[in-house]
Write a protein that holds these residues in place. Structure first.
Motif, mmCIF file in Angstrom:
data_model
loop_
_atom_site.group_PDB
_atom_site.id
_atom_site.type_symbol
_atom_site.label_atom_id
_atom_site.label_comp_id
_atom_site.label_asym_id
_atom_site.label_seq_id
_atom_site.Cartn_x
_atom_site.Cartn_y
_atom_site.Cartn_z
ATOM 1 N N GLU A 1 -33.191 20.693 0.067
ATOM 2 C CA GLU A 1 -33.631 19.899 -1.227
ATOM 3 C C GLU A 1 -34.400 18.915 -1.726
ATOM 4 O OE1 GLU A 1 -37.821 21.615 -4.218
ATOM 5 O OE2 GLU A 1 -35.729 22.815 -3.961
ATOM 6 N N HIS A 2 -35.072 17.805 -1.701
ATOM 7 C CA HIS A 2 -34.950 16.840 -2.728
ATOM 8 C C HIS A 2 -36.215 16.764 -3.697
ATOM 9 C CE1 HIS A 2 -35.954 14.111 0.315
ATOM 10 N NE2 HIS A 2 -36.171 15.008 0.641
ATOM 11 N N GLY A 3 -36.206 16.009 -4.859
ATOM 12 C CA GLY A 3 -36.962 16.401 -5.711
ATOM 13 C C GLY A 3 -37.152 15.925 -6.877
ATOM 14 N N ALA A 4 -37.974 16.083 -7.388
ATOM 15 C CA ALA A 4 -37.977 15.758 -9.045
ATOM 16 C C ALA A 4 -37.975 16.647 -10.042
ATOM 17 C CB ALA A 4 -39.119 14.515 -10.223
ATOM 18 N N VAL A 5 -36.719 16.090 -10.827
ATOM 19 C CA VAL A 5 -36.429 17.542 -12.355
ATOM 20 C C VAL A 5 -37.069 16.747 -13.792
ATOM 21 C CG1 VAL A 5 -34.756 18.312 -10.665
ATOM 22 C CG2 VAL A 5 -33.835 16.652 -13.079
ATOM 23 N N PHE A 6 -37.833 17.537 -14.138
ATOM 24 C CA PHE A 6 -37.479 17.260 -15.778
ATOM 25 C C PHE A 6 -36.884 17.636 -17.074
ATOM 26 C CE2 PHE A 6 -40.238 18.476 -12.321
ATOM 27 C CZ PHE A 6 -41.649 17.069 -11.743
ATOM 28 N N PRO A 7 -35.804 16.711 -16.908
ATOM 29 C CA PRO A 7 -34.748 17.337 -18.510
ATOM 30 C C PRO A 7 -36.093 17.405 -19.807
ATOM 31 C CG PRO A 7 -33.777 15.396 -17.322
ATOM 32 C CD PRO A 7 -35.225 15.540 -16.627
ATOM 33 N N GLY A 8 -35.419 18.319 -20.713
ATOM 34 C CA GLY A 8 -36.157 18.312 -22.306
ATOM 35 C C GLY A 8 -35.227 17.643 -22.615
ATOM 36 N N TRP B 1 -34.540 12.217 -9.832
ATOM 37 C CA TRP B 1 -34.513 12.254 -8.784
ATOM 38 C C TRP B 1 -33.263 13.039 -8.225
ATOM 39 C CZ3 TRP B 1 -38.936 12.395 -5.695
ATOM 40 C CH2 TRP B 1 -38.554 12.905 -4.743
ATOM 41 N N HIS B 2 -33.444 14.509 -7.530
ATOM 42 C CA HIS B 2 -31.931 15.124 -7.928
ATOM 43 C C HIS B 2 -31.952 15.971 -5.782
ATOM 44 C CE1 HIS B 2 -30.440 16.004 -11.811
ATOM 45 N NE2 HIS B 2 -30.763 14.963 -11.432
ATOM 46 N N VAL B 3 -30.543 16.134 -5.547
ATOM 47 C CA VAL B 3 -31.004 16.356 -4.244
ATOM 48 C C VAL B 3 -30.183 17.637 -4.230
ATOM 49 C CG1 VAL B 3 -29.265 14.717 -3.423
ATOM 50 C CG2 VAL B 3 -30.630 15.901 -1.258
ATOM 51 N N ASP C 1 -27.450 14.097 -9.091
ATOM 52 C CA ASP C 1 -28.663 12.733 -8.790
ATOM 53 C C ASP C 1 -28.570 11.262 -8.342
ATOM 54 O OD1 ASP C 1 -29.787 11.620 -10.312
ATOM 55 O OD2 ASP C 1 -29.209 11.508 -12.679
ATOM 56 N N VAL C 2 -30.382 11.768 -7.426
ATOM 57 C CA VAL C 2 -29.876 10.129 -6.537
ATOM 58 C C VAL C 2 -30.050 9.029 -7.732
ATOM 59 C CG1 VAL C 2 -31.270 9.195 -4.843
ATOM 60 C CG2 VAL C 2 -30.322 11.683 -4.929
ATOM 61 N N ASP C 3 -31.223 9.199 -8.505
ATOM 62 C CA ASP C 3 -30.741 8.322 -9.469
ATOM 63 C C ASP C 3 -29.461 7.331 -10.079
ATOM 64 O OD1 ASP C 3 -34.062 8.236 -8.457
ATOM 65 O OD2 ASP C 3 -34.880 8.885 -10.327
ATOM 66 N N ALA C 4 -28.794 8.510 -9.789
ATOM 67 C CA ALA C 4 -27.834 7.817 -10.993
ATOM 68 C C ALA C 4 -26.601 7.170 -10.171
ATOM 69 C CB ALA C 4 -26.713 9.136 -11.598
#
Length: 824
Positions: free
Chosen positions: A582-589, A621-623, A714-717
Motif C-alpha cells: 500500500e502507498h498513501g498519506a499518513v498524518f503525523p499528530g 507519502w509512505h509505502v 517514507d517516500v517524501d523523505a
C-alpha cells in the motif's frame, strides 16, 4: 415523497393526453429524481360500490358468519356471505361480483357456503391490493355527499386506477415534500394552470385565545400557533378518501384526529401535532430542556433530554412534546379523546436536525422541519385541520387562535439581470428572468440591470444571487445549456511527484506484490497491537471530529495497521502465500491548533482560511509491504522458498531504484519489528524507513503467521531524483549491423561495449553481446566478442553512406583503443 397522480390532478390541470411517462420526464426536467413508479395490480371484471341493506347473523357455526343483502345498483339486492364484523347496515362497501378477478389471480364466482348462496364478495383493502389492512372489509362511509351510490364502478372511487410516482427530494427542496409544492412545480413545468391549496384566508375565530402560550426561545421558534376544539366524536372514522391518500403516501391510518394532521402535512407541507386537551395542564411553554429532564415519547421510549439544546413543548407537569420531532405519551390522542389542542409552528431547521439525530428519531415532521417549511402556513394548516375535524368528527372551535409570531422581514437579494446568462452561457432576456423568478414565487422589484428579489416564504434555500440563477436555469431547462467541452490547457503531463509515486507502485506490482488500499483511520487498539511505546511519536494522532466509526476515530500515522488487517483478513479466508503493498498519506499528530468552523453565509476571510490550513496536519507519502507464506511457490520444480525478512529489504531497494536513489542498510531496532531482524533504511545519513520481521508478540496479537515480514518507507523523505524515462520511439526503420572483434582475454566485455557506444555516437539505439568464442580460429590468449548493433535516426531513414560511416567509426575506435581485430 409519494405523489398520487389523481391527487396531483386536483390541483393541476394536467393537459389532456399527458401520460405517466410524460410526468416522469417533467419531474426529471425540474430537478426531481423519480425513484419508482408504483402501478396498482389491475382488477378485471365487475367491481362496484354496494350498500349493505340488511345483515343476518348465522350463529350455528363455530365462527361468526354474516349473511348480508347488498344493493349493487341492480333491480334486486345480492346475498353475500361475509365473516367481517366492522360494518353495519347502511354502510357503503366495495363488492366484487361474479366474474371479477382480484389481484393475485383471485377469481370471484357465485358459490354455496355456510348453507347460503354467496353471490359475490365484499372486499377488504388487502384483497383489492390497496394496502396490507385485512382486519375488516373496506367501508367507504354510510351517508353524505362524498359517498357514491350503489352500482358506481369502484375502481376510480378506491384509487385502483391511480398511479403513484415516488420522488427523491433533495435537502434544498423541502417544499416538494407536500402536494402544494409538487403542484407548483408541475404547474410551472407543464405550463398548466394550478391551484394553491394554501392560498386561503383562515376564518376569523371570535373570542379570546383558548390557551395561554409563551415562547421562551424565539431564536428556535419564530412562530407558534394553536387552536382548541371540542365535541369531537371519538368513534368517528376517517373517511375512505383520506385513508386512501395516507396509504398511498405510505402512512398508516390511526384515528381521525391523527389522520387529519398527517393529511394536512402532506397537503400543505406543515407538520402538526394534536394534544388531548383534557390531559394538558396549565399554560403551554416552548423552552429549552433543563438538566435531568426526561420525556416518554409516542413510540414508547423514555428519552433523556439534552439540556440547553433540545427544544420542548411543556405544561405545568413538564415536557409534553419534543418540539418538531415527536409528541409525548402523556398527552396522546386516545380512544376517548373529545377535546383537542392543535399545534402548528415554525422551528429553526438546524436545531431540529440535531435533536432528531441525537435521539435517532427521523420522523416525517422532523424531515420537513430540518429542510425548512413555510411559516405562513401555520394558521392556514390549523384552519384546514379544524374544517376536516368539524366535517367528519363533529368538532367545533373553542375561542380564538393563538399565534405567537416573532418573524422578521424576509431579506432581499440583489441580482444582476444578466448574471443567469453569463453563468449558463445561454441568452436569457430580462423579461424571461423576471417571469421565471415570479413563477418560483419571488417578488421582483427594480428596472434595468439591477433587480431586487424577495424570495417566497416557502423557499428558505434562496439566500444568494447564485441560488436565483440556479432557479432561472432550472425552470428554463437544463437541456438548453449547450454541452461544450473546455479546451484542455497545455501542460507537461504528470508532475515529478506523481511520476515517482506511479513508478514505485508499478515496480512493486511487477515484483509480484498486490496493492491493497485501506481506510486511513486507526484506533488505539491497533496501535497497542503493534507494541508501540507510550511515548512513540506514532501514538500522537489527529482525531477526526465526526469519525465514520467510534472504534477508529483518528487518522493513521503509519500504514501498517490497515495493511496488516488486510493481510489477516486474506489469511482467514484461505489464502496462504501473500505479498501485499500500500502507498498513501499518513498524518503525523502532535500539538496543533484546533481548526475553526467557518460559516457558510460568506467567503471566509484570509485569517480564517490561514487558521484552517494551519490546523491541517502534514501528510507525508509512505509505502509499505507485508508478506508471508512462500515467496516462490513450491511445485514439481522444487520445494519453493519461504518469504524472508530479506525480501522486505529487497522491496525497499526496488522502491528506491524506482525513485532514482540508492539505499544503504544497517541493523536497527523499532517497533513492531523483531529487534534482531530489523533493518534501518538510509539515504546518506538519513533514516527513511525500516524493514524486517515482525515481533512474535505482534504476530500473535494480530493472528498472523510467525516470521511475517513488513517494510515501511517514507517516500517524501527520499531526495529528489529524476524518475527514469524510457527512450523516445522513432517511426523510421532500423538498420542492424553485426560486428565481431578479437581481443585479449583480459579485456572485459564492458570495456568493449563502452568503446563501441562512444564510436557509434547518437545513431546507436541498441547494443547486445550475442556470442563469445574461443575456438581454433582464434589465437591462444584471445577471444571473439560478437555484438548486434541497432542503428536508427529519429527524423529520417538512414542512408547506406551513413550506416557505413558509423560502422567504420566503431571499427576504428575498437581497434585503435583496445588493440582489437575485426573478425571476418
Amino acid at each position: 415523497m409519494r405523489v398520487p397522480i389523481g391527487w396531483l390532478a386536483e390541483y393541476v390541470d394536467v393537459p389532456a393526453g399527458t401520460t405517466v411517462e410524460d410526468l416522469d420526464t417533467a419531474f426529471v426536467r425540474l430537478g426531481l429524481e423519480v425513484e419508482e413508479i408504483h402501478r396498482p395490480e389491475p382488477v378485471t371484471g365487475p367491481l362496484v360500490v354496494g350498500k349493505v341493506l340488511a345483515i343476518e347473523e348465522l350463529t350455528e357455526f363455530k365462527k361468526p358468519i354474516r349473511y348480508t343483502q347488498v344493493d349493487v345498483g341492480e333491480e334486486e339486492p345480492r346475498g353475500i356471505v361475509c365473516g367481517a364484523r366492522n360494518f353495519a347496515a347502511g354502510d357503503t362497501v366495495v363488492v366484487a361480483l361474479p366474474g371479477a378477478v382480484l389481484p393475485g389471480g383471485f377469481e370471484i364466482a357465485s358459490r354455496t357456503t355456510y348453507g347460503r348462496i354467496s353471490d359475490g364478495m365484499i372486499c377488504s383493502v388487502r384483497e383489492l391490493g390497496l394496502g396490507e389492512d385485512h382486519a375488516g372489509i373496506l367501508v367507504l362511509g354510510s351517508e353524505g355527499a362524498d359517498v357514491p351510490p350503489p352500482g358506481t364502478p369502484a375502481g376510480p372511487v378506491t384509487g385502483l386506477d391511480d398511479v403513484v410516482i415516488e420522488l427523491a427530494v433533495t435537502p434544498d427542496r423541502g417544499y416538494c415534500l407536500a402536494m402544494r409544492g409538487i403542484a407548483r412545480e408541475m404547474g410551472t413545468g407543464l405550463g398548466a394552470p394550478w391551484r394553491d391549496p394554501g392560498a386561503v384566508t383562515p376564518p376569523a375565530w371570535s373570542g379570546a385565545p383558548a390557551w395561554q402560550v409563551s415562547v421562551e426561545a424565539p431564536e428556535r421558534c419564530d412562530r407558534f400557533s394553536m387552536l382548541a376544539l371540542e365535541g369531537l366524536d371519538p368513534t368517528a372514522p376517517s373517511p375512505w378518501w383520506l385513508r386512501r391518500r395516507l396509504t398511498q403516501a405510505g402512512i398508516r391510518s390511526i384515528s381521525l384526529a391523527v389522520d387529519v394532521t398527517n393529511y394536512v402535512m402532506l397537503e400543505l407541507g406543515q407538520p402538526m401535532h394534536a394534544f388531548d386537551r383534557d390531559r394538558v395542564t396549565g399554560p403551554i411553554r416552548v423552552r429549552l430542556a433543563r438538566e435531568g429532564e426526561r420525556l416518554d415519547t409516542l413510540d414508547g421510549t423514555t428519552r433523556t433530554l439534552a439540556a440547553g439544546d433540545d427544544l420542548l413543548i411543556t405544561d405545568d407537569t413538564g415536557p409534553i412534546g419534543l418540539a418538531a420531532v415527536m409528541g409525548g405519551a402523556s398527552t396522546e390522542i386516545g380512544e376517548g379523546t373529545t377535546a383537542v389542542l392543535l399545534e402548528a409552528a415554525h422551528w429553526e431547521p438546524t436545531g431540529v436536525a440535531r435533536t432528531a439525530r441525537r435521539h435517532r428519531l427521523p420522523s416525517e415532521a422532523a424531515k420537513r422541519f430540518e429542510r425548512g417549511v413555510d411559516p405562513e402556513m401555520t394558521v392556514v394548516a390549523l384552519a384546514r385541520a379544524a374544517e376536516l375535524l368539524a366535517e367528519y368528527g363533529g368538532a367545533t372551535v373553542v375561542g380564538g387562535v393563538v399565534d405567537v409570531d416573532t418573524r422578521g422581514a424576509r431579506p432581499r437579494i440583489a441580482l444582476d439581470v444578466d448574471r443567469p446568462a453569463r453563468t449558463a452561457g445561454v441568452a436569457y432576456p430580462p423579461g424571461q428572468v423576471v417571469e421565471l423568478l415570479t413563477a418560483v414565487g419571488c417578488t421582483v422589484d427594480g428596472e434595468g440591470p439591477a433587480l431586487q428579489v424577495t424570495p417566497p416564504s416557502w423557499r428558505p434555500d434562496l439566500t444568494d444571487p447564485a441560488d436565483l440563477v440556479e432557479e432561472v436555469v432550472r425552470l428554463a431547462g437544463y437541456d438548453d445549456i449547450p454541452s461544450v467541452l473546455p479546451t484542455a490547457p497545455p501542460g507537461r503531463g504528470l508532475t515529478e511527484v506523481q511520476r515517482r509515486r506511479r513508478a514505485i507502485g508499478r515496480a512493486l506490482a511487477e515484483t509480484g506484490y498486490v496493492e491493497a488500499p485501506s481506510y486511513p483511520f486507526v484506533g488505539t487498539p491497533a496501535l497497542d497491537a503493534l507494541g508501540l511505546a507510550d511515548d512513540d511519536e506514532r501514538r500522537a494522532v489527529v482525531v477526526v471530529r465526526n469519525p465514520l466509526s467510534e472504534e477508529e476515530p483518528a487518522l493513521r500515522t503509519t500504514l501498517l495497521p490497515g495493511l496488516l488487517a488486510t493481510l489477516a483478513r486474506n489469511l482467514s479466508r484461505g489464502q496462504r502465500d501473500l505479498a501485499l503493498f500500500e502507498h498513501g498519506a499518513v498524518f503525523p499528530g502532535g500539538v496543533r491548533t484546533p481548526a475553526p468552523i467557518p460559516g457558510v453565509e460568506a467567503r471566509p476571510d484570509d485569517e480564517t482560511l490561514a487558521a484552517v490550513l494551519g490546523a491541517v496536519p502534514q501528510q507525508p507519502w509512505h509505502v509499505a509491504v507485508a508478506l508471508t507464506g512462500h515467496r516462490e511457490p513450491r511445485g514439481w520444480w522444487g520445494p519453493g522458498r519461504p518469504a524472508l525478512w530479506a525480501d522486505a529489504v529487497e522491496a525497499a531497494r526496488r522502491v528506491a531504484a524506482a525513485a532514482g536513489v540508492e539505499l544503504t542498510v544497517r541493523a536497527g531496532e523499532r517497533a513492531p519489528w523483531h529487534p534482531g531482524r530489523c533493518a534501518e533504511l538510509l539515504v546518506g545519513d538519513v533514516v527513511v524507513g525500516h524493514a524486517g520481521e515482525l515481533h512474535p508478540r505482534v504476530c500473535a496479537a494480530l493472528e498472523l503467521p510467525a516470521r511475517t515480514s513488513v517494510m515501511e518507507l517514507d517516500v517524501d523523505a527520499l531526495p529528489a531524483a529524476p524518475v527514469p524515462v524510457g527512450p523516445s520511439i522513432s517511426a523510421f526503420p532500423p538498420v542492424f549491423v553485426d560486428l565481431a572483434f578479437v581481443v585479449d582475454d583480459e579485456v572485459p566485455a564492458a570495456e568493449v561495449e563502452r568503446t563501441i557506444r562512444a564510436g557509434a555516437g547518437a545513431l546507436l539505439e541498441g547494443l547486445r553481446l550475442f556470442d563469445v568464442y574461443t575456438g581454433a580460429s582464434v589465437p591462444q590468449g584471445r577471444k571473439s566478442l560478437a555484438y548486434a548493433l541497432t542503428l536508427r535516426a529519429p527524423d529520417r531513414t538512414l542512408s547506406g553512406e551513413e550506416v557505413a560511416a558509423v560502422r567504420n567509426d566503431v571499427i576504428a575506435a575498437v581497434e585503435g583503443g583496445l588493440g582489437a581485430e575485426l573478425r571476418g
